[in-house]
Design an enzyme around this catalytic site. Structure first.
Site, mmCIF file in Angstrom:
data_model
loop_
_atom_site.group_PDB
_atom_site.id
_atom_site.type_symbol
_atom_site.label_atom_id
_atom_site.label_comp_id
_atom_site.label_asym_id
_atom_site.label_seq_id
_atom_site.Cartn_x
_atom_site.Cartn_y
_atom_site.Cartn_z
ATOM 1 N N ARG A 1 -4.846 1.235 7.597
ATOM 2 C CA ARG A 1 -3.355 1.112 8.723
ATOM 3 C C ARG A 1 -4.530 1.625 10.473
ATOM 4 O O ARG A 1 -3.460 1.502 11.517
ATOM 5 C CB ARG A 1 -2.129 1.282 9.048
ATOM 6 C CG ARG A 1 -1.686 0.925 7.821
ATOM 7 C CD ARG A 1 -0.246 1.060 7.680
ATOM 8 N NE ARG A 1 0.673 0.920 6.867
ATOM 9 C CZ ARG A 1 2.042 1.334 6.381
ATOM 10 N NH1 ARG A 1 2.730 1.029 7.335
ATOM 11 N NH2 ARG A 1 2.948 0.993 5.496
ATOM 12 N N SER B 1 7.524 1.952 -2.179
ATOM 13 C CA SER B 1 8.280 0.938 -0.922
ATOM 14 C C SER B 1 7.898 0.025 -1.961
ATOM 15 O O SER B 1 9.736 -0.437 -2.051
ATOM 16 C CB SER B 1 7.879 0.691 0.182
ATOM 17 O OG SER B 1 7.711 -1.006 0.721
ATOM 18 N N ARG C 1 7.313 -2.816 11.086
ATOM 19 C CA ARG C 1 6.527 -2.357 11.924
ATOM 20 C C ARG C 1 6.613 -2.076 13.603
ATOM 21 O O ARG C 1 6.480 -1.605 14.476
ATOM 22 C CB ARG C 1 5.243 -1.131 11.147
ATOM 23 C CG ARG C 1 6.965 -0.267 9.872
ATOM 24 C CD ARG C 1 6.392 1.020 9.615
ATOM 25 N NE ARG C 1 7.181 2.054 11.092
ATOM 26 C CZ ARG C 1 6.885 2.900 10.458
ATOM 27 N NH1 ARG C 1 6.516 3.595 9.463
ATOM 28 N NH2 ARG C 1 7.612 3.493 11.636
ATOM 29 N N GLY D 1 0.833 -1.576 0.028
ATOM 30 C CA GLY D 1 0.218 -0.068 -0.122
ATOM 31 C C GLY D 1 0.828 1.764 0.204
ATOM 32 O O GLY D 1 0.242 2.547 0.299
ATOM 33 N N ASN D 2 1.874 1.040 0.208
ATOM 34 C CA ASN D 2 3.261 2.099 0.507
ATOM 35 C C ASN D 2 3.475 1.746 -1.042
ATOM 36 O O ASN D 2 4.540 1.561 -1.401
ATOM 37 C CB ASN D 2 4.264 2.112 1.797
ATOM 38 C CG ASN D 2 4.967 3.111 1.437
ATOM 39 O OD1 ASN D 2 5.581 3.630 0.409
ATOM 40 N ND2 ASN D 2 5.796 3.596 2.198
ATOM 41 N N HIS E 1 -1.315 6.613 5.534
ATOM 42 C CA HIS E 1 -1.325 6.961 6.129
ATOM 43 C C HIS E 1 -1.940 8.528 5.927
ATOM 44 O O HIS E 1 -1.646 9.490 4.957
ATOM 45 C CB HIS E 1 0.071 7.533 6.803
ATOM 46 C CG HIS E 1 0.856 6.416 7.501
ATOM 47 N ND1 HIS E 1 2.028 6.099 7.293
ATOM 48 C CD2 HIS E 1 0.326 5.919 8.293
ATOM 49 C CE1 HIS E 1 1.804 4.862 8.195
ATOM 50 N NE2 HIS E 1 1.229 4.653 8.727
ATOM 51 N N ASP F 1 -1.228 11.439 6.643
ATOM 52 C CA ASP F 1 -0.363 12.896 6.770
ATOM 53 C C ASP F 1 -0.017 12.955 4.975
ATOM 54 O O ASP F 1 1.290 13.622 5.028
ATOM 55 C CB ASP F 1 0.544 12.992 7.737
ATOM 56 C CG ASP F 1 1.776 11.715 7.871
ATOM 57 O OD1 ASP F 1 1.412 10.724 6.595
ATOM 58 O OD2 ASP F 1 2.866 11.159 8.052
ATOM 59 N N CYS G 1 7.236 12.997 7.944
ATOM 60 C CA CYS G 1 7.536 11.044 8.376
ATOM 61 C C CYS G 1 8.290 11.034 9.086
ATOM 62 O O CYS G 1 8.497 10.063 10.464
ATOM 63 C CB CYS G 1 7.511 10.197 7.087
ATOM 64 S SG CYS G 1 6.130 10.114 6.341
ATOM 65 N N GLU H 1 -1.554 4.494 14.345
ATOM 66 C CA GLU H 1 0.101 4.020 13.627
ATOM 67 C C GLU H 1 -0.045 5.855 14.375
ATOM 68 O O GLU H 1 1.373 6.175 13.452
ATOM 69 C CB GLU H 1 0.102 4.092 11.924
ATOM 70 C CG GLU H 1 -0.973 2.835 11.094
ATOM 71 C CD GLU H 1 1.089 2.018 10.945
ATOM 72 O OE1 GLU H 1 1.137 2.604 10.377
ATOM 73 O OE2 GLU H 1 0.445 0.827 10.744
HETATM 74 O O1 SUG Z 1 5.047 2.256 7.255
HETATM 75 N N1 SUG Z 1 8.055 2.595 4.769
HETATM 76 C C1 SUG Z 1 7.078 3.637 6.026
HETATM 77 C C2 SUG Z 1 6.983 5.024 5.952
HETATM 78 C C3 SUG Z 1 6.237 5.583 6.988
HETATM 79 C C4 SUG Z 1 6.355 6.885 6.382
HETATM 80 N N2 SUG Z 1 5.032 7.603 7.375
HETATM 81 C C5 SUG Z 1 4.200 8.527 7.446
HETATM 82 N N3 SUG Z 1 3.595 7.864 5.858
HETATM 83 N N4 SUG Z 1 4.115 8.966 8.715
HETATM 84 C C6 SUG Z 1 5.778 2.576 5.828
HETATM 85 O O2 SUG Z 1 4.954 2.223 5.187
HETATM 86 C C7 SUG Z 1 9.003 0.545 3.452
HETATM 87 C C8 SUG Z 1 10.054 0.010 4.497
HETATM 88 C C9 SUG Z 1 10.619 -1.006 2.981
HETATM 89 O O3 SUG Z 1 9.942 -1.429 2.301
HETATM 90 O O4 SUG Z 1 11.902 -1.284 3.250
HETATM 91 C C10 SUG Z 1 8.229 1.452 5.164
HETATM 92 O O5 SUG Z 1 8.259 0.622 6.013
#
Ligand code: SUG
Length: 439
Positions: free
Chosen positions: A210, A28, A138, A24-25, A246, A248, A367, A174
């Site tokens: 999340r 990443s 996390r 979802g990121n 998130h 933010d 973040c 989160e």
């Molecule tokens: O939780 N990325 C984090 C990014 C967090 C961003 N925080 C805020 N939006 N406040 C996450 O998705 C990627 C790690 C990796 O793929 O190695 C990661 O955890």
């Protein structure tokens, strides 16, 4: 009472890598398996901290957590010396080794939710550590994060550090990434906005939501917030499915200003209405909504325009937005920023900052920091050496230059020497911060 917003940035750890761990990121996933540069990442983060110090703001730092997380590997059945554990994990469970090495604690907006003393029933500053239960890499953070926050905010006359909520999907939390505090000025009583993606027990198709409403309610209750000053709003499903894992990523607020994308909330009118009701007698809400027609949601998420620090800067009459350079490189967000500054709204300046190493894992300027509004007395009562001067930033950068690798490929995690290097680097950073008790 007068108070300052202290930004506690996460010092990026020596194992920063592109693990592709966060469903979802989008960043990443896009950069999974690429070679990272932990040294550059940490130096970029420290330069961002220096920039805020130079603006006349109080800047704090949180040290990286111990990585690899041997406790996790041992509980997964690996035994022997450290080197043997790494070698076996690299062969038998490389995915787990990647998790154990994740430097994700750098994104301290996810470390905790914070309510300043002006908002709480007992007049103390409350912090609830986020359980981060949705993503395995996390979910391992909270015990060590609790230890860090307890070491820094140890004076229980001023501070209450709450342990994470239960590790269950109903309580998914989160932290401050889904929380916005608004007020007339930092030290005045405020309104706290909690944004959630799903209800407890609700299961949804698409990218993970999340944060639950239940978790947010528990945090607000534990902090002793006045119910009339706490607002709970649902994040839009569209935003989550477009990659806003998130709130933010699509919204930031400070003082009386809420800066957000048109697609951020499930029901924008209801959210603004609830905020206006909650802020009656305290301040007049200034919403700055960025229309879809001006900035498509995909551009907002790719550029991280909203994952910016919105700052009250001494000597400036309007707010300053510290945005990632990606927002300057994206045509629609760049044009929007130009119009924003030219207009006569509450945001008067946009400053761009290079945190590309973190951005490639989906972590922008916002973040990387945990906001803690603190009175003078609270600043005096916390562990003093985490509040940064430029000299201390120099000292941390010296450690980074001396101990961090400038290249980390996925296969390098199998090298037992990396674990020793990470330990040494962390010990030296903790020494600069006078936090050796955490080693
Ligand atoms: O939780 N990325 C984090 C990014 C967090 C961003 N925080 C805020 N939006 N406040 C996450 O998705 C990627 C790690 C990796 O793929 O190695 C990661 O955890």
């Amino acid at each position: 009472m007068s108070a300052a917003e202290v930004n506690f940035d996460g010092l990026i750890g020596p194992s920063h890598n592109y693990g592709g761990l966060s469903d979802g990121n989008l960043a990443s996933a896009r950069n999974a398996g690429d070679v990272s540069n932990p040294r550059e990442a940490a130096l970029q983060g420290l330069e961002k901290m220096r920039r805020l110090v130079r603006m006349g703001l109080v800047q704090g730092v949180l040290p990286p957590l111990p990585r690899p997380n041997f406790d996790l590997l041992v509980s997964a059945g690996f035994g022997g010396s450290d080197a043997e554990i790494i070698e076996k994990a690299a062969k038998q469970a490389p995915g787990l080794l990647k998790v154990a090495y994740s430097a994700s604690s750098m994104w301290t907006a996810n470390a905790a939710t914070v309510s300043p003393s002006a908002d709480t029933a007992d007049g103390r500053l409350h912090l609830t550590v986020a359980n981060l239960s949705t993503m395995l890499h996390r979910a391992q953070e909270h015990p060590d994060t609790t230890a860090v926050l307890q070491a820094i905010f140890s004076d229980d006359r001023h501070f209450a550090v709450h342990a994470a909520l239960p590790m269950h999907a109903d309580f998914s939390d989160e932290g401050a990434a889904n929380h916005v505090r608004l007020s007339a000025e930092h030290g005045a009583p405020g309104v706290e906005l909690f944004v959630y993606g799903r209800d407890a027990g609700e299961s949804l198709a698409g990218f993970p939501a999340r944060q639950t409403r239940l978790a947010a309610e528990c945090v607000a209750r534990g902090h002793g917030l006045a119910p009339a000053r706490a607002v709970f709003a649902r994040q839009s499903r569209t935003a989550i499915d477009a990659g806003a894992f998130h709130n933010d990523v699509v919204c930031v607020g400070t003082a009386d200003t809420l800066f957000f994308h048109e697609a951020a909330f499930e029901d924008t009118e209801a959210t603004l209405g609830a905020l206006r009701t909650a802020s009656q007698g305290l301040f007049e809400l200034k919403p700055v909504m960025v229309p879809l027609a001006e900035v498509p949601l995909e551009d907002a998420i790719r550029s991280y325009l909203f994952n910016s620090q919105l700052l009250v800067v001494p000597g400036e009459s309007r707010l300053v937005l510290v945005a990632p350079t990606e927002a300057a490189d994206t045509a629609s967000t760049r044009a929007y920023c130009d119009r924003l500054v030219d207009g006569n709204g509450p945001i008067g300046r946009v400053d761009f900052v290079d945190v590309r190493q973190s951005m490639r894992n989906g972590g922008g300027p916002a973040c990387l920091r945990l906001r803690v509004v603190m009175t003078e007395a609270e600043q005096q009562a916390c562990h003093p050496d985490v509040l940064l001067t430029e000299q201390r930033i120099d000292a941390l950068q010296d450690v980074v230059r001396a101990t961090y690798r400038d290249r980390l490929a996925p296969a390098d995690l199998a090298d037992p020497a990396l674990a020793s290097e990470c330990r040494l680097a962390r010990e030296q950073l903790l020494k600069v911060l006078n936090l050796e008790e955490l080693a």
